[in-house]
Design a protein around this motif. Structure first.
Motif, PDB file in Angstrom:
ATOM      1  N   LEU A  40      50.596  43.829  43.689  1.00  0.00           N
ATOM      2  CA  LEU A  40      49.264  43.040  43.185  1.00  0.00           C
ATOM      3  C   LEU A  40      48.192  43.559  44.171  1.00  0.00           C
ATOM      4  O   LEU A  40      46.898  43.679  43.654  1.00  0.00           O
ATOM      5  N   LYS A  41      48.584  43.795  45.425  1.00  0.00           N
ATOM      6  CA  LYS A  41      47.327  44.116  46.476  1.00  0.00           C
ATOM      7  C   LYS A  41      46.703  45.439  46.167  1.00  0.00           C
ATOM      8  O   LYS A  41      45.541  45.787  46.141  1.00  0.00           O
ATOM      9  N   SER A  42      47.651  46.512  45.751  1.00  0.00           N
ATOM     10  CA  SER A  42      47.320  47.743  45.112  1.00  0.00           C
ATOM     11  C   SER A  42      46.390  47.813  43.902  1.00  0.00           C
ATOM     12  O   SER A  42      45.324  48.204  43.944  1.00  0.00           O
ATOM     13  N   LEU A  43      46.787  46.852  42.978  1.00  0.00           N
ATOM     14  CA  LEU A  43      45.956  46.731  41.881  1.00  0.00           C
ATOM     15  C   LEU A  43      44.666  46.260  41.926  1.00  0.00           C
ATOM     16  O   LEU A  43      43.627  46.570  41.475  1.00  0.00           O
ATOM     17  N   ALA A  44      44.552  45.307  42.914  1.00  0.00           N
ATOM     18  CA  ALA A  44      43.236  44.487  43.427  1.00  0.00           C
ATOM     19  C   ALA A  44      42.153  45.354  43.624  1.00  0.00           C
ATOM     20  O   ALA A  44      41.236  45.021  43.905  1.00  0.00           O
ATOM     21  N   LYS A  45      42.466  46.604  44.482  1.00  0.00           N
ATOM     22  CA  LYS A  45      41.642  47.488  45.042  1.00  0.00           C
ATOM     23  C   LYS A  45      40.810  48.094  44.044  1.00  0.00           C
ATOM     24  O   LYS A  45      39.380  48.330  44.181  1.00  0.00           O
ATOM     25  N   ARG A  46      41.141  48.134  42.760  1.00  0.00           N
ATOM     26  CA  ARG A  46      40.043  48.568  41.609  1.00  0.00           C
ATOM     27  C   ARG A  46      39.498  47.371  41.165  1.00  0.00           C
ATOM     28  O   ARG A  46      38.639  47.700  39.994  1.00  0.00           O
ATOM     29  N   LEU A  47      39.344  46.400  41.538  1.00  0.00           N
ATOM     30  CA  LEU A  47      39.023  45.066  40.946  1.00  0.00           C
ATOM     31  C   LEU A  47      37.906  44.634  41.836  1.00  0.00           C
ATOM     32  O   LEU A  47      37.870  44.930  42.910  1.00  0.00           O
ATOM     33  N   PRO A  48      37.008  43.663  41.201  1.00  0.00           N
ATOM     34  CA  PRO A  48      35.859  43.109  42.336  1.00  0.00           C
ATOM     35  C   PRO A  48      36.446  42.241  43.493  1.00  0.00           C
ATOM     36  O   PRO A  48      37.554  41.875  43.577  1.00  0.00           O
ATOM     37  N   PRO A  49      35.883  42.432  44.486  1.00  0.00           N
ATOM     38  CA  PRO A  49      36.413  41.770  46.019  1.00  0.00           C
ATOM     39  C   PRO A  49      36.908  40.476  45.744  1.00  0.00           C
ATOM     40  O   PRO A  49      38.045  40.073  46.325  1.00  0.00           O
ATOM     41  N   ILE A  50      36.350  39.391  45.077  1.00  0.00           N
ATOM     42  CA  ILE A  50      36.967  38.338  44.725  1.00  0.00           C
ATOM     43  C   ILE A  50      38.354  38.138  44.247  1.00  0.00           C
ATOM     44  O   ILE A  50      38.969  37.307  44.596  1.00  0.00           O
ATOM     45  N   VAL A  51      38.516  39.089  43.559  1.00  0.00           N
ATOM     46  CA  VAL A  51      39.806  39.105  42.942  1.00  0.00           C
ATOM     47  C   VAL A  51      41.028  39.463  43.958  1.00  0.00           C
ATOM     48  O   VAL A  51      42.276  38.876  43.934  1.00  0.00           O
ATOM     49  N   SER A  52      40.563  40.214  45.011  1.00  0.00           N
ATOM     50  CA  SER A  52      41.601  40.402  46.082  1.00  0.00           C
ATOM     51  C   SER A  52      41.860  39.022  46.957  1.00  0.00           C
ATOM     52  O   SER A  52      43.085  39.042  47.584  1.00  0.00           O
ATOM     53  N   ARG A  53      40.970  38.276  46.761  1.00  0.00           N
ATOM     54  CA  ARG A  53      41.091  36.815  47.561  1.00  0.00           C
ATOM     55  C   ARG A  53      42.340  36.226  46.635  1.00  0.00           C
ATOM     56  O   ARG A  53      42.965  35.163  47.253  1.00  0.00           O
ATOM     57  N   PHE A  54      42.599  36.350  45.551  1.00  0.00           N
ATOM     58  CA  PHE A  54      43.595  35.629  44.695  1.00  0.00           C
ATOM     59  C   PHE A  54      44.787  36.321  44.637  1.00  0.00           C
ATOM     60  O   PHE A  54      46.022  35.649  44.206  1.00  0.00           O
ATOM     61  N   VAL A  55      45.096  37.400  45.358  1.00  0.00           N
ATOM     62  CA  VAL A  55      46.454  38.268  45.567  1.00  0.00           C
ATOM     63  C   VAL A  55      47.329  37.293  46.278  1.00  0.00           C
ATOM     64  O   VAL A  55      48.590  37.124  45.583  1.00  0.00           O
ATOM     65  N   PRO A  56      46.958  36.534  47.378  1.00  0.00           N
ATOM     66  CA  PRO A  56      47.969  35.657  47.857  1.00  0.00           C
ATOM     67  C   PRO A  56      48.691  34.607  46.783  1.00  0.00           C
ATOM     68  O   PRO A  56      49.721  34.348  46.952  1.00  0.00           O
ATOM     69  N   PHE A  57      47.877  33.893  46.064  1.00  0.00           N
ATOM     70  CA  PHE A  57      48.163  33.031  45.025  1.00  0.00           C
ATOM     71  C   PHE A  57      48.918  33.593  43.893  1.00  0.00           C
ATOM     72  O   PHE A  57      50.097  33.299  43.808  1.00  0.00           O
TER      73      PHE A  57
END
Length: 324
Positions: free
Chosen positions: A165-182
């Motif tokens: 999920l963290k790897s996938l979030a790199k291609r998405l807006p910054p706020i999305v990476s904050r939801f990786v833990p959840f």
């Protein structure tokens, strides 16, 4: 005098009506009370003696009904409902709030680097593995090999999910990476809980009639129980992990919060606890489903249905402890 307290109080069941959400919430506010984790061994043993003696028809002199119920909830907070064994302290539901506040704060703070994600997801899933095993349904023991295999499968699967999920979030807006833990915690719960309770899925959990008479073991009941626990656990994570990312992302854009990373980390961590309201989320999510869950006999395995028809033909609904 012992005669002052009636022996007709049913302490095998919770004090409040479990047929309503509010009744279940009141029950779980008592069970998950963080103060219970601080109780001494002597206090726990005293509560155990009071409860077991009362069930045997022996009442401690001068015992009041409120004191009896208090002893019952102290007992329930520390002893497994099926085995009667004292539970490992961090696996108790009363330890959920302080443990989750600490771990959640760290996961939300240290989410930017891969080593940090791996470490805190491992810590979180190790804790969850302890909780899942401690609060399993049924009374059948797991061997060390079974427990070890379940732990490795559950934690490694959860960590791999978080990294993906963290790897996938790199291609998405910054706020999305904050939801990786959840997202990682939600996905990991779907992995961790079934793995740590895989014995139940294979061999089933005890099912009983309305009077508590054991009718057999059912894997179908285990599937329902585990699904309900997964939903509850994901719900517990929402206030702590899905709401703060939105707030912190908005605050970071303000000029007065454009500070160095250390200060930002401290702010993120310190804001997590009051925002999350885990003190309320834990019991309210536990209360989503009755602890004494039920299902129709027709939903059980065919051989168990036939067995129940022969031994208890009047039974149409069976009951079981879903675990926590």
């Amino acid at each position: 005098m012992s005669s002052e307290l009636s022996l007709n109080i049913n302490i095998k069941e919770p004090r409040w009506d479990q047929g309503t959400f509010m009744g279940r919430a009141q029950h779980f506010f008592m069970v998950t009370d963080p103060r219970n984790v601080l109780l001494s061994s002597e206090t726990l043993e005293e509560a155990r003696v009071i409860v077991e003696n009362y069930r045997a028809g022996v009442v401690k002199p001068g015992l009041t009904e409120d004191e009896l119920w208090r002893a019952k909830y102290v007992y329930d907070s520390a002893f497994h409902p099926d085995t009667g064994e004292k539970m490992f302290v961090i696996g108790r539901m009363s330890a959920q709030v302080p443990m989750n506040m600490t771990i959640t704060g760290c996961m939300l703070t240290f989410y930017r680097t891969t080593p940090a994600v791996v470490f805190w997801q491992w810590v979180n899933q190790s804790f969850n593995a302890v909780v899942n095993y401690t609060n399993r349904s049924g009374d059948a023991p797991m061997t060390l090999n079974q427990l070890g295999a379940a732990y490795v499968s559950a934690t490694s699967g959860a960590v791999v999910t978080a990294l993906g999920l963290k790897s996938l979030a790199k291609r998405l807006p910054p706020i999305v990476s904050r939801f990786v833990p959840f997202a990682a915690v939600a996905a990991a719960n779907c992995i961790n809980i079934p793995f740590m309770r895989q014995r139940e899925l294979k061999y089933g959990i005890p099912v009983m009639d309305e009077n508590g008479n054991r009718l057999g073991e059912s894997a179908n009941a285990a599937k329902q129980a585990i699904a309900q626990v997964v939903v509850s656990r994901i719900g517990m994570a929402v206030p702590a992990m899905a709401i703060p990312p939105v707030i912190m992302n908005a605050l970071e854009k303000r000029a007065f919060l454009k500070v160095n990373s250390l200060q930002m980390n401290v702010l993120t961590f310190s804001s997590c606890a009051p925002i999350s309201s885990l003190v309320f989320a834990t019991p309210l999510c536990c209360a989503l489903f009755p602890q004494k869950s039920s299902m129709s006999v027709s939903g059980l395995e065919a051989d168990l249905q036939e067995q129940i028809r022969q031994t208890s033909p009047q039974t149409t609904t069976v009951y079981f402890n879903k675990g926590l």
